[in-house]
Design a protein around this motif. Structure first.
Motif, PDB file in Angstrom:
ATOM      1  N   GLY A 323     -35.177  83.460  28.438  1.00 39.50           N
ATOM      2  CA  GLY A 323     -36.219  82.447  28.389  1.00 39.50           C
ATOM      3  C   GLY A 323     -37.458  82.973  27.693  1.00 39.50           C
ATOM      4  N   PRO A 324     -38.527  82.173  27.684  1.00 36.60           N
ATOM      5  CA  PRO A 324     -39.741  82.561  26.954  1.00 36.60           C
ATOM      6  C   PRO A 324     -40.391  83.834  27.499  1.00 36.60           C
ATOM      7  N   ARG A 325     -40.239  84.111  28.800  1.00 34.63           N
ATOM      8  CA  ARG A 325     -40.817  85.351  29.335  1.00 34.63           C
ATOM      9  C   ARG A 325     -40.100  86.567  28.773  1.00 34.63           C
ATOM     10  N   LYS A 326     -38.798  86.521  28.702  1.00 36.12           N
ATOM     11  CA  LYS A 326     -38.045  87.646  28.147  1.00 36.12           C
ATOM     12  C   LYS A 326     -38.363  87.823  26.667  1.00 36.12           C
ATOM     13  N   ASP A 327     -38.493  86.709  25.949  1.00 34.34           N
ATOM     14  CA  ASP A 327     -38.776  86.785  24.517  1.00 34.34           C
ATOM     15  C   ASP A 327     -40.174  87.308  24.225  1.00 34.34           C
ATOM     16  N   ALA A 328     -41.095  87.204  25.200  1.00 30.03           N
ATOM     17  CA  ALA A 328     -42.447  87.738  25.023  1.00 30.03           C
ATOM     18  C   ALA A 328     -42.586  89.132  25.611  1.00 30.03           C
ATOM     19  N   THR A 329     -41.574  89.589  26.340  1.00 27.33           N
ATOM     20  CA  THR A 329     -41.599  90.917  26.955  1.00 27.33           C
ATOM     21  C   THR A 329     -40.884  91.935  26.075  1.00 27.33           C
ATOM     22  N   TYR A 330     -39.754  91.528  25.519  1.00 25.11           N
ATOM     23  CA  TYR A 330     -38.975  92.369  24.606  1.00 25.11           C
ATOM     24  C   TYR A 330     -38.892  91.688  23.240  1.00 25.11           C
ATOM     25  N   ASN A 331     -38.757  92.486  22.186  1.00 22.17           N
ATOM     26  CA  ASN A 331     -38.469  91.904  20.879  1.00 22.17           C
ATOM     27  C   ASN A 331     -37.080  91.272  20.902  1.00 22.17           C
ATOM     28  N   PRO A 332     -36.955  89.979  20.641  1.00 16.24           N
ATOM     29  CA  PRO A 332     -35.621  89.378  20.590  1.00 16.24           C
ATOM     30  C   PRO A 332     -34.750  90.006  19.506  1.00 16.24           C
ATOM     31  N   LYS A 333     -35.375  90.397  18.417  1.00 12.16           N
ATOM     32  CA  LYS A 333     -34.692  91.104  17.326  1.00 12.16           C
ATOM     33  C   LYS A 333     -35.623  92.195  16.801  1.00 12.16           C
ATOM     34  N   ILE A 334     -35.042  93.177  16.121  1.00 11.51           N
ATOM     35  CA  ILE A 334     -35.811  94.268  15.519  1.00 11.51           C
ATOM     36  C   ILE A 334     -35.883  94.038  14.012  1.00 11.51           C
ATOM     37  N   LEU A 335     -37.091  94.020  13.475  1.00 14.71           N
ATOM     38  CA  LEU A 335     -37.284  93.839  12.033  1.00 14.71           C
ATOM     39  C   LEU A 335     -37.007  95.169  11.329  1.00 14.71           C
ATOM     40  N   ALA A 336     -35.954  95.207  10.570  1.00 15.60           N
ATOM     41  CA  ALA A 336     -35.521  96.452   9.916  1.00 15.60           C
ATOM     42  C   ALA A 336     -36.654  97.059   9.106  1.00 15.60           C
ATOM     43  N   GLY A 337     -36.940  98.332   9.407  1.00 12.86           N
ATOM     44  CA  GLY A 337     -37.972  99.057   8.680  1.00 12.86           C
ATOM     45  C   GLY A 337     -39.380  98.591   8.957  1.00 12.86           C
ATOM     46  N   ASN A 338     -39.541  97.603   9.824  1.00 13.51           N
ATOM     47  CA  ASN A 338     -40.862  97.012  10.085  1.00 13.51           C
ATOM     48  C   ASN A 338     -41.508  96.568   8.779  1.00 13.51           C
ATOM     49  N   LYS A 339     -40.697  95.968   7.908  1.00  9.38           N
ATOM     50  CA  LYS A 339     -41.165  95.572   6.583  1.00  9.38           C
ATOM     51  C   LYS A 339     -40.904  94.093   6.354  1.00  9.38           C
ATOM     52  N   ALA A 340     -41.831  93.432   5.660  1.00  5.32           N
ATOM     53  CA  ALA A 340     -41.672  92.018   5.343  1.00  5.32           C
ATOM     54  C   ALA A 340     -40.363  91.798   4.596  1.00  5.32           C
ATOM     55  N   GLY A 341     -39.642  90.786   5.006  1.00  8.13           N
ATOM     56  CA  GLY A 341     -38.371  90.494   4.367  1.00  8.13           C
ATOM     57  C   GLY A 341     -37.207  91.309   4.888  1.00  8.13           C
ATOM     58  N   GLY A 342     -37.491  92.213   5.847  1.00  5.51           N
ATOM     59  CA  GLY A 342     -36.421  93.036   6.397  1.00  5.51           C
ATOM     60  C   GLY A 342     -35.461  92.207   7.237  1.00  5.51           C
ATOM     61  N   GLU A 343     -34.259  92.734   7.401  1.00  4.02           N
ATOM     62  CA  GLU A 343     -33.249  92.040   8.184  1.00  4.02           C
ATOM     63  C   GLU A 343     -33.608  92.099   9.668  1.00  4.02           C
ATOM     64  N   LEU A 344     -33.360  91.005  10.379  1.00  4.44           N
ATOM     65  CA  LEU A 344     -33.583  90.970  11.827  1.00  4.44           C
ATOM     66  C   LEU A 344     -32.303  91.422  12.516  1.00  4.44           C
ATOM     67  N   LEU A 345     -32.402  92.515  13.263  1.00  5.26           N
ATOM     68  CA  LEU A 345     -31.235  93.173  13.837  1.00  5.26           C
ATOM     69  C   LEU A 345     -31.297  93.192  15.353  1.00  5.26           C
ATOM     70  N   ASP A 346     -30.146  93.245  15.998  1.00  6.05           N
ATOM     71  CA  ASP A 346     -30.085  93.528  17.423  1.00  6.05           C
ATOM     72  C   ASP A 346     -30.444  94.990  17.653  1.00  6.05           C
ATOM     73  N   TRP A 347     -31.033  95.286  18.824  1.00  2.00           N
ATOM     74  CA  TRP A 347     -31.463  96.665  19.067  1.00  2.00           C
ATOM     75  C   TRP A 347     -30.295  97.647  19.096  1.00  2.00           C
ATOM     76  N   TRP A 348     -29.088  97.151  19.364  1.00  2.00           N
ATOM     77  CA  TRP A 348     -27.924  98.044  19.404  1.00  2.00           C
ATOM     78  C   TRP A 348     -27.250  98.189  18.041  1.00  2.00           C
ATOM     79  N   ASP A 349     -27.849  97.602  17.007  1.00  2.00           N
ATOM     80  CA  ASP A 349     -27.310  97.797  15.662  1.00  2.00           C
ATOM     81  C   ASP A 349     -27.284  99.290  15.341  1.00  2.00           C
ATOM     82  N   PRO A 350     -26.215  99.796  14.742  1.00  2.00           N
ATOM     83  CA  PRO A 350     -26.096 101.246  14.485  1.00  2.00           C
ATOM     84  C   PRO A 350     -27.232 101.835  13.653  1.00  2.00           C
ATOM     85  N   THR A 351     -27.959 100.997  12.910  1.00  2.00           N
ATOM     86  CA  THR A 351     -29.047 101.522  12.077  1.00  2.00           C
ATOM     87  C   THR A 351     -30.348 101.724  12.854  1.00  2.00           C
TER      88      THR A 351
END
Length: 528
Positions: A323-351
C-alpha cells in the motif's frame, strides 16, 4: 552580534560532556558561571538555545542512533565502514563501538545542559511564564535523554546536578523511570499549549515543547514501564489516559495535531513542519542554534552514491503490508545508477550489490524537494533541514489503542477508531470486530512498527517495541537461523549479516549495550 555573543557564552556553560574524563579535565578559569549568567531574559533564552543545540547533536548523524539496529526492521552492510552498525545488528556490540560512545556522550551532554537551566533559571529576573517555559524545555529533554539511556543500558548514573563525581552509582531502571515521569509531569503542569514567535514556533508548528507534547511522551514512557524490564502492567492504563488526553484535545480543537491525508507527505520536505509531528528535533539554519541533519544519504545505497547506513531487513519487508505506506517507506524500485533514464529494477536484481530493500524517508530529490524513486536522488548534500519526527500523531493514536486494550482486556470503540484511522491511510482494511485484547494489542503494535520502520530517529523505534515486549531474543534466534525468504516467485534471499552458531543469547548482556570504555576507565561502577 549581541545575540551570537550571548549564545557563545551560553555554550561555554553547557558544552562540556558529563563523561567522567571530561569532568576531570574541566578548567573553570574564564568561564561564565550561573551566578553571573542568568541575569536577563536574553541570557535565559540563550541557555535554552544552547540546550537545543545539544539536542540537535543527539541525531545530527547516525552514530548516536545505532542502538536502533537491534530491531528486526533494520540491517546494514557487513563490510564497508559499517562495522559499528553490524555489531549492534548481530547483538555483539563492544564497549568501543562508535554508536555506544556517541549515544552515551550526546545524551549526558544534553542532560548537563538541561541541569544548568533547571538549577539556575529561577534566579532570572523575568516573568514566571518565561521561567516555566525554560524550565519545561530543560526538564522535558532531560527526561527524554534518560528515557533513551535507560532503554539502551538499563541501569545508568542518574545525574541531576552539574558537579564532578568520579563514583556515581548506577540507579536502577525503576529509579530512572520515576525521575523521567516526575520531569514530564512537571512539564505537563507548567508548559503552555502553543507558542507564537520564532524559534519557539515556526511555519505553523510548535518547535518548543508544549503541554500536549509532554503528555504524548508520558504515554510512551508509561507503555515502556508496563513492559520489560519493569513489567508493571498497571501503567498501560496510565499510558491510555495520557494518549487519550492528547486525542481529546485534538478532537476539541485545542491541540494542533493532524494525520497527513497521504502517507507520502509524512516525511516529505514539502511538509517538513507538518503538524502530524508531535515532538520534533528541528534542524534549521534560520534558528539561533543553527543545526543541520546529516541524514540525507543515510538510506540511499552506497552503490547509488549514498551512505547506505541502514538497509531494510528482508523478512520484515516481505511481511510489511502493501500500500501507500510501504511505497513511501521503501523504494518500490531501484533506479539503476541513480541516473535519469536509468532502468527501474527490483532490489534483488543481480546488478544491485546490496541485495536488500532500500528505505527512503531521508532521501530527497536532486533539487532538495520531495523524492520520487523514478528520478535521481540527491547525493551532493550531506546535510539538509529535515525535521526529525520523534513522535507523530499516528503513534499517539496507536499508543492509545494498544494501551487501552492491554489495560482493560478488550478494545473499546475508540481504540478501534484510532487504529483504523492509521490503517485506512496505509491502504488497509479495518481490523475485524470482536478481537480479544491481546490479539488486538499485538496487531496495533505491529502497526506502530510499520509506521516507524527504518526511521531510527523515532523516540520509540521498532527495537524499542520489541524491548518492551521482551522479544529481542526472538529476533536474535530468527537472525541466527537466517532462513531464506521468497521475495518473488522462485527468488529466495537471506540476510547478509549472519550470527554464528557459536554465539548464544546472553540475556541482559545481549539486550543492553556495554558501557563505553572511555567512561569505564573513570567510574568503577560502570559494570554489568
Amino acid at each position: 552580534m549581541k545575540t551570537k555573543y550571548i549564545l557563545c557564552c551560553a555554550l561555554g556553560l553547557t558544552l562540556m560532556s558529563t563523561s567522567c574524563n571530561d569532568f576531570l579535565q574541566e578548567d573553570p578559569k574564564g568561564q561564565l558561571t550561573p551566578n553571573t549568567f542568568f541575569s536577563t531574559q536574553d541570557e535565559l533564552d540563550m541557555a535554552t538555545y544552547a540546550l537545543y543545540q545539544k539536542i540537535c547533536y543527539l541525531q545530527n548523524n547516525t552514530n548516536p542512533t545505532i542502538p536502533g539496529w537491534q530491531g528486526d526492521d533494520l540491517t546494514t552492510n557487513p563490510g564497508s565502514n559499517k562495522q559499528a552498525y553490524a555489531e549492534v545488528d548481530a547483538f555483539r556490540s563492544t564497549d568501543t563501538n562508535k554508536g555506544v560512545e556517541a549515544a552515551w556522550s550526546t545524551s549526558y551532554t544534553a542532560i548537563k545542559a538541561a541541569n544548568y537551566i533547571i538549577l539556575n533559571c529561577e534566579k532570572t529576573p523575568t516573568t514566571q511564564d518565561e521561567i516555566n517555559i525554560a524550565m519545561g524545555q530543560a526538564k522535558y529533554w532531560r527526561a527524554v535523554n534518560y528515557f533513551m539511556l535507560v532503554r539502551r543500558w538499563g541501569k545508568v548514573p542518574l545525574v541531576l546536578d552539574t558537579e564532578v563525581n568520579y563514583d556515581r552509582a548506577l540507579a536502577s531502571e525503576e529509579e530512572v523511570y520515576n525521575q523521567i515521569v516526575s520531569d514530564l509531569k512537571d512539564c505537563v503542569s507548567i508548559l503552555p499549549t502553543s507558542y507564537s514567535t520564532s524559534p519557539r514556533s515556526f511555519e505553523g508548528a510548535n518547535v518548543y515543547i508544549t503541554k500536549q507534547a509532554a503528555q504524548a511522551t508520558l504515554a510512551a514512557v508509561y507503555m515502556a514501564m508496563a513492559g520489560w524490564p519493569l513489567n508493571q502492567s498497571q501503567y498501560y492504563a496510565s499510558a491510555a489516559e495520557q494518549a487519550k488526553a492528547v486525542i481529546d484535545g485534538v478532537n476539541a480543537g485545542t491541540y494542533e495535531y493532524i494525520l497527513e491525508p497521504e502517507y507520502k507527505h509524512v516525511y516529505a520536505p514539502s511538509h517538513n513542519y507538518t503538524n502530524e509531528t508531535v515532538v520534533g528535533i528541528s534542524y534549521n539554519r534560520s534558528f539561533t542554534w543553527d543545526g543541520d541533519s546529516q541524514m540525507t544519504d543515510s538510506h540511499l545505497f552506497e552503490s547509488l552514491g549514498g551512505w547506505g547506513d541502514g538497509w531494510g531487513e528482508i523478512k520484515y519487508w516481505k511481511e510489511f503490508p502493501e500500500g501507500p505506506r510501504k511505497d513511501a517507506t521503501y523504494n518500490p524500485k531501484i533506479l539503476a545508477g541513480n541516473k535519469a533514464g536509468g532502468e527501474l529494477l527490483d532490489w534483488w536484481d543481480p546488478t544491485i550489490p546490496e541485495q536488500h530493500p532500500m528505505f527512503c524517508a531521508f532521501t530527497i530529490a536532486e533539487d532538495g524537494g520531495d523524492y520520487d524513486y523514478t528520478k535521481p536522488a540527491n547525493t551532493s548534500w550531506m546535510t539538509n533541514s529535515h525535521r526529525h519526527r520523534l513522535i507523530r500523531y499516528s503513534e499517539v493514536l496507536l499508543w492509545y489503542a494498544e494501551a487501552q486494550a492491554r489495560a482493560e482486556g478488550t478494545p473499546n470503540a475508540m481504540a478501534y477508531d484510532c487504529v483504523n484511522r492509521v490503517r485506512e491511510r496505509a491502504g488497509l482494511d479495518n481490523l475485524p470486530a470482536g478481537m480479544n485484547g491481546t490479539t488486538f494489542a499485538d496487531a496495533v503494535m505491529k502497526e506502530h512498527g510499520y509506521e516507524v520502520a527504518g526511521y531510527w530517529v523515532a523516540l520509540v523505534t521498532r527495537r524499542d517495541d520489541l524491548l518492551r515486549m521482551d522479544k529481542l531474543q526472538e529476533v536474535f534466534e530468527i537472525r541466527k537461523a537466517n532462513a531464506p525468504v521468497e521475495v518473488a516467485p522462485g527468488v529466495m534471499k537471506k540476510e547478509t549479516i549472519e550470527i554464528p552458531a557459536s554465539q548464544s543469547w546472553q540475556g541482559e548482556r545481549s539486550i543492553y549495550l556495554p558501557y563505553p570504555s572511555t567512561d569505564k576507565q573513570y567510574n568503577p561502577n560502570l559494570t554489568r
